[in-house]
Design a protein around this motif. Structure first.
Motif, PDB file in Angstrom:
ATOM      1  N   ASN A 119       1.999  13.054  -3.893  1.00  0.00           N
ATOM      2  CA  ASN A 119       1.149  13.214  -2.715  1.00  0.00           C
ATOM      3  C   ASN A 119      -0.308  13.304  -3.160  1.00  0.00           C
ATOM      4  O   ASN A 119      -0.698  14.236  -3.866  1.00  0.00           O
ATOM      5  CB  ASN A 119       1.564  14.497  -1.989  1.00  0.00           C
ATOM      6  CG  ASN A 119       0.851  14.682  -0.672  1.00  0.00           C
ATOM      7  OD1 ASN A 119      -0.356  14.461  -0.583  1.00  0.00           O
ATOM      8  ND2 ASN A 119       1.578  15.074   0.341  1.00  0.00           N
TER       9      ASN A 119
ATOM     10  N   ALA B 237      -5.265  15.996  -5.262  1.00  0.00           N
ATOM     11  CA  ALA B 237      -6.691  16.308  -5.118  1.00  0.00           C
ATOM     12  C   ALA B 237      -6.921  17.816  -5.104  1.00  0.00           C
ATOM     13  O   ALA B 237      -7.803  18.329  -5.803  1.00  0.00           O
ATOM     14  CB  ALA B 237      -7.234  15.687  -3.834  1.00  0.00           C
ATOM     15  N   ALA B 238      -6.113  18.523  -4.325  1.00  0.00           N
ATOM     16  CA  ALA B 238      -6.303  19.981  -4.245  1.00  0.00           C
ATOM     17  C   ALA B 238      -5.942  20.643  -5.558  1.00  0.00           C
ATOM     18  O   ALA B 238      -6.672  21.507  -6.052  1.00  0.00           O
ATOM     19  CB  ALA B 238      -5.460  20.550  -3.101  1.00  0.00           C
TER      20      ALA B 238
ATOM     21  N   HIS C  90      -3.030  14.035  -1.655  1.00  0.00           N
ATOM     22  CA  HIS C  90      -3.805  15.209  -1.220  1.00  0.00           C
ATOM     23  C   HIS C  90      -3.470  16.425  -2.078  1.00  0.00           C
ATOM     24  O   HIS C  90      -4.343  17.221  -2.410  1.00  0.00           O
ATOM     25  CB  HIS C  90      -3.525  15.513   0.248  1.00  0.00           C
ATOM     26  CG  HIS C  90      -3.870  14.380   1.164  1.00  0.00           C
ATOM     27  ND1 HIS C  90      -5.163  13.974   1.361  1.00  0.00           N
ATOM     28  CD2 HIS C  90      -3.091  13.547   1.877  1.00  0.00           C
ATOM     29  CE1 HIS C  90      -5.161  12.947   2.187  1.00  0.00           C
ATOM     30  NE2 HIS C  90      -3.918  12.662   2.511  1.00  0.00           N
ATOM     31  N   VAL C  91      -2.194  16.549  -2.409  1.00  0.00           N
ATOM     32  CA  VAL C  91      -1.798  17.647  -3.287  1.00  0.00           C
ATOM     33  C   VAL C  91      -2.461  17.469  -4.651  1.00  0.00           C
ATOM     34  O   VAL C  91      -2.969  18.428  -5.236  1.00  0.00           O
ATOM     35  CB  VAL C  91      -0.258  17.712  -3.420  1.00  0.00           C
ATOM     36  CG1 VAL C  91       0.156  18.666  -4.525  1.00  0.00           C
ATOM     37  CG2 VAL C  91       0.358  18.132  -2.105  1.00  0.00           C
TER      38      VAL C  91
END
Lengths: 537, 497
Positions: free
Chosen positions: A394, A399-400, A396-397
């Motif tokens: 994922n 990135a975070a 976004h995961v």
């Protein structure tokens, strides 16, 4: 009237809820689907007995609402503080005059910690901490301290440390000196580097993971976030996937560290989903379904299923079909799945390990909900190096997590050391092979020895543990009986095991034995000690 | 506020019939309607979801694979992932793409936004090269040491390293205070040290008071995961940005009025970004303040050894030693990233006088522990006292020279800097070059510096500075030859304004 509308409405809504429950109590027949509407002054209009319900209740509520608002308003600046609210604090500290005629230094109350820290500081009396402390105070040694406590509660592999030691002895100097000699490379070594790991290390680790899985799947370095151990990897992932108060479903028995890793700071709830000895502690989808629905009924939001494969503590592997069912389950519920595969390379059975990544490759699932936790602590037996990773599908995961890696990044000299170790393919292949062989031998030795004593273990294929059934030696078939047996083993037989309750096992009497910190010579000693205990019962 | 008693008219004969009965009755009536309206509508809003995702039947007749909605992140995870477009990240990214090099890329971006010291890296390198003769990580005992190296060690750091670090901290403070190894928790950098301490001292929704301008990283370190609020306490250029107790008091009372619980005051000393030192008297006042309010004091002293001015650095530990304060509320953050210029090694320190904090922090160190090989390496560097003494001395001299050079250069361009005594930064006042005296004007100038002059600085607004037009320039990543180029580039911008 000064109160703000929002305050008023929230307080009033609460009041109204109360009123509703009391109204159904009074009126009778008012509950159920069609809530009866209580009209003010109903008694006057309809002649039915609504005087109490329609007038007195709302009037009383309104009166209390006013009192409530009045108490919560901040007092005018000139008036003294209301002593009722925080009088205890105020008494200890003399406020305005203290600095003039009385030294405030050292006089006031104690400095309070946050409630979460207080909880963490208190958690020192679990069997794990007690046993580990005892082991460090009085460690067994065949010559120096033959009556010491034998540590079977760790999760460490010392069977192949010599291989790592040899490699380091041969290569450390060259590796590091190569780095330090050039003028530019000291900049690369000492200065800030990406918090989520050097790209070269990610590439080397991705390669290593592929080797560990015997080439059944290839890993993409850009999906890797390096962290200082698998422990922070799990924590960071928990922060990314769930908010405080949300929950993960975790098939139990599970690794006791999850409680610390996920509950302490991320504030998540772990809902154990019990697996049964009759199923050889295999994962059951109906049990997951049930736990999910129960959580939903309680109003708790479930965000993910977390499982370890090979399972810690049991050591069994998840079948391809079970992994598919799991993916179906999380897709249906719209939640995530976290596969903890830190033991992927420590297989000692004949079964083949199937990674979650492999199942994803063969079928068309929604990958964005799949996350794998891996680390080098177990498979390369270097927990002291603190190397863990998140492998997520994922973006976004990723990135975070790469930003959160600032709180847990791996020291650059260690990264360089690992890059050269992992790119030494010949060494890595030999290491993996030898290590598996040694695990297999040691496991067979211990399990067979236990069998001869009449102690059965679940058939396992991976990991550092035997998961053994000692329920017949307990005085009472309960958690208490198990802990009594655990204490007896620690204090009388002088072996430290992990009791099943620490792993949230629903059936009492199971124990986790780590066999990888032993030498072959230690095994008879351990068996002799267990025998003594068994004979007593 | 007058309390309106229900049925007041009946009891007291005063005209309260409307106020006392009709209003509450009407309100009650509307609340019932409101609740009634909400009940069916809540189930109605769920219906579309159900239609899109047939629940129980799905596995029988329709493959759910890939059918349902996207996998969502938690709200805190999503906010971290989004936090991408602040000047810090933009500047870092641009510099990484097009870095300046005097020969190979003379038109590249010059990075003055970092917080690194490259002035003395050569000394560290020389030490490493000349001392790593033997396989450093394995001592004579051979097999024993691989056990110590590869296996699990205490998460909060090896005792030997704690002792070496305590010794080093004492040297950095020039012997004015001695540190106790048992009060140390080691973490993988000062960043997790600040975060771990925040977890220990405050719960989500609580607040820290932070004199501003402050280090922009704290917004990430403290707010992201711990959920603590940072309340800025503005310092003014007229006071050379020094801490004012009156402003702290004001901010504390305002927070209290809002119902926010303040748990600590967080200061950096030497201050980042300004570079000024907190004098002894202010430290006394700060301690008095936190005692009076019954809160904690966190002093971030990562630049303690990187001082170059004439003022002597005073650690809060020194003040504690000299007077009878309640020590349990004092916590110091330290690290080797700045003073030993090894940020890549990731070594941070929590030094606390509170045993409960130490107990909790050492358990939390499991999330951020230092790799053992690095610890072994550091033990041998730090225990070489002669080298360390020499290093600290030379490093200070180089910092002083570079600072003087940079400040003079700016002065010639008509740019004044705040008076400073430590750290890697100049805190420069460029307010006369901004077109509008506000944050927008400042960011416009920052943008111009980045894109036209090709210099990345940290704008004051990133540091929550209340006065627009201030910029933080890191001078420790430059060489002496770079300075004229930087000045030339800045000059181009200031001229055109």
């Amino acid at each position: 009237m000064s109160p703000t509308p929002s305050k008023k409405s929230s307080a009033a809504a609460a009041a109204a809820t109360q009123a509703r429950s009391s109204a159904t109590g009074f009126g009778g027949g008012g509950g159920g689907a069609g809530m009866r509407l209580i009209v003010p002054l109903q008694g006057v209009v309809q002649g039915r007995g609504g005087l109490v319900l329609g007038t007195l209740i709302p009037c009383a509520l309104f009166y209390f609402l006013q009192l409530y608002l009045r108490r919560n308003r901040s007092p005018p600046p000139t008036s003294p503080q209301p002593p009722a609210a925080n009088g205890a604090d105020l008494l200890g500290i003399v406020r305005s005059s203290s600095r003039n005629f009385l030294s405030a230094r050292g006089s006031s109350g104690h400095a309070a910690l946050s409630s979460r820290a207080a909880l963490i500081a208190r958690s020192g009396d679990s069997p794990y901490f007690v046993g580990t402390k005892k082991c460090s105070e009085d460690p067994y040694h065949p010559i120096d301290n033959p009556d010491g406590v034998i540590q079977l509660g760790l999760a460490e592999n010392r069977l192949s440390l010599d291989l790592i030691g040899d490699w380091l002895a041969r290569n450390v100097k060259d590796t590091l000196l190569d780095e330090w000699q050039g003028g530019l490379s000291i900049t690369g070594l000492a200065t800030y580097q990406p918090f989520d790991g050097l790209v070269e290390l990610k590439m080397a680790v991705a390669e290593f993971m592929g080797q560990v899985m015997r080439g059944s799947v290839s890993f993409d370095p850009s999906q890797i976030i390096m962290t200082a151990g698998a422990t922070p990897a799990i924590e960071i992932l928990s922060f990314c996937l769930a908010d405080a108060g949300n929950a993960f479903l975790v098939p139990s028995p599970y690794y006791p560290g999850y409680d610390r890793n996920i509950r302490w700071r991320a504030g998540l709830e772990l809902i154990p989903v019990p697996c049964r000895s009759t199923d050889k502690f295999g994962l059951s989808i109906p049990a997951l379904e049930r736990a999910y629905n129960q959580a939903k009924m309680r109003g708790v939001k479930v965000r993910a299923v977390l499982f370890s494969n090979p399972s810690n503590p049991v050591g069994n592997l998840l079948h391809r079909e079970t992994l598919r069912d799991l993916l179906d389950f999380v897709t249906e519920k719209g939640i995530h799945v976290i596969a903890d595969e830190v033991f992927a390379g420590s297989i000692h059975g004949t079964e083949e390990f199937v990674s979650m990544a492999e199942v994803l490759n063969t079928d068309e699932f929604d990958r964005s909900r799949v996350h794998i936790v891996y680390g080098l602590s177990k498979d390369l037996s270097i927990p002291g190096f603190r190397i863990g990773l998140i492998y997520s599908f994922n973006e976004h995961v990723i990135a975070a997590a790469s930003k959160l890696a600032r709180f847990s990044s791996v020291s650059v000299p260690t990264q360089h050391l690992l890059i050269s170790m992992l790119t030494d393919t010949k060494f890595v292949i030999r290491y993996i092979k030898t290590n598996r062989e040694r695990l297999r031998v040691m496991y067979a030795l211990l399990v067979n020895g236990l069998k001869q004593l009449g102690v059965e273990s679940v058939k396992s294929s991976g990991g550092f543990y035997c998961w053994t059934d000692m329920s017949k030696y307990m005085k009472s078939y309960s958690e208490k009986g198990e802990l009594e047996l655990w204490k007896e083993m620690l204090n009388v037989a002088k072996i430290h095991l992990t009791p099943g309750t620490a792993c949230h096992c629903i059936e009492p009497g199971w124990f986790r034995l780590c066999f990888t910190t032993l030498t072959e010579k230690d095994v008879p000693v351990v068996l002799e000690r267990i025998k003594r205990l068994v004979d007593n019962h | 506020m007058r309390v309106i008693v229900p049925l007041q008219a009946v009891v007291q004969g005063r005209g309260g019939l409307v106020l006392g009965s009709l209003i509450p009755c009407a309100l009650f009536y509307f609340f019932q309607l409101y609740i009634r309206r909400d009940r069916p509508s809540s189930s109605a809003s769920n219906l579309p979801d159900l239609a899109a995702m047939p629940r129980s039947l799905s596995r029988g007749l329709l493959s759910p694979r890939g059918a349902s909605g996207p996998a969502r992140l938690s709200s805190r995870g999503a906010s971290v992932a989004r936090d991408d477009d602040n000047p810090d990240y933009v500047g870092l990214k641009r510099c990484a793409e097009d870095p300046y090099h005097h020969s190979s890329n003379p038109h590249g971006l010059m990075q003055l936004g970092l917080a690194e010291n490259w002035l003395s890296l050569d000394m560290i390198r020389d030490w490493l090269v000349s001392n790593v003769k033997e396989p450093l990580l394995l001592d004579e005992e051979g097999e024993l040491s691989i056990h110590g190296l590869a296996t699990y060690q205490p998460y909060d750091g090896l005792m030997d390293l704690k002792m070496a670090v305590a010794e080093f901290m004492g040297q950095v403070m020039q012997g004015s205070v001695s540190f106790h190894p048992s009060q140390i928790v080691l973490t993988a950098g000062a960043t997790p040290a600040v975060e771990t301490l925040s977890f220990c001292l405050a719960d989500p929704g609580n607040a820290f008071l932070v004199p501003s301008p402050y280090y922009p990283g704290w917004d990430r370190d403290i707010k992201w995961r711990t959920g603590i609020e940072l309340i800025t306490v503005p310092c003014r250029s007229t006071d050379n940005f020094s801490i004012s107790i009156a402003a702290l008091e004001l901010a504390y009372n305002q927070a209290k009025k809002r119902g926010v619980k303040v748990c600590a005051v967080l200061v950096s000393n030497p201050s980042n970004p300004v570079g000024n030192l907190i004098d002894r008297e202010t430290l006394y006042d700060l301690l008095d303040f936190v005692m009076e309010k019954n809160i904690h004091l966190i002093s971030d002293e990562v630049f303690a050894g990187s001082t170059y001015g004439n003022d002597r650095f005073v650690s809060v530990a020194e003040v504690l030693d000299s007077e009878n304060f309640d020590r349990r509320r004092v916590h110091i953050i330290y690290g080797l990233s700045k003073d030993l210029c090894v940020p890549g090694f990731r070594v941070g320190v929590i030094y606390s006088y509170n045993e409960n904090v130490l107990a909790a922090a050492s358990k939390l160190a499991r999330f951020s522990s230092i790799s053992t090989p690095t610890q072994c390496l550091l033990i041998s560097i730090l225990s070489n006292t002669k080298f360390i003494t020499e290093y600290l001395k030379v490093n200070k001299e180089r910092l002083r020279d570079m600072h003087a050079l940079f400040v003079d250069g700016l002065k010639q361009l008509g740019i004044k800097c705040a008076r400073s005594g430590g750290g890697f930064y100049c805190w420069a006042d460029m307010s006369k070059f901004i077109q509008s005296y506000n944050e927008k004007g400042e960011l416009k100038l920052w943008d111009k510096l980045l894109n036209e002059a090709k210099i990345n600085m940290t704008p004051g607004s990133s540091c929550h500075c209340i006065e627009p037009g201030w910029f933080r320039c890191c001078f420790t990543t430059l060489t002496k030859q770079d300075i004229p180029i930087v000045m030339e580039r800045i000059h181009r911008i200031t001229e055109s304004n």
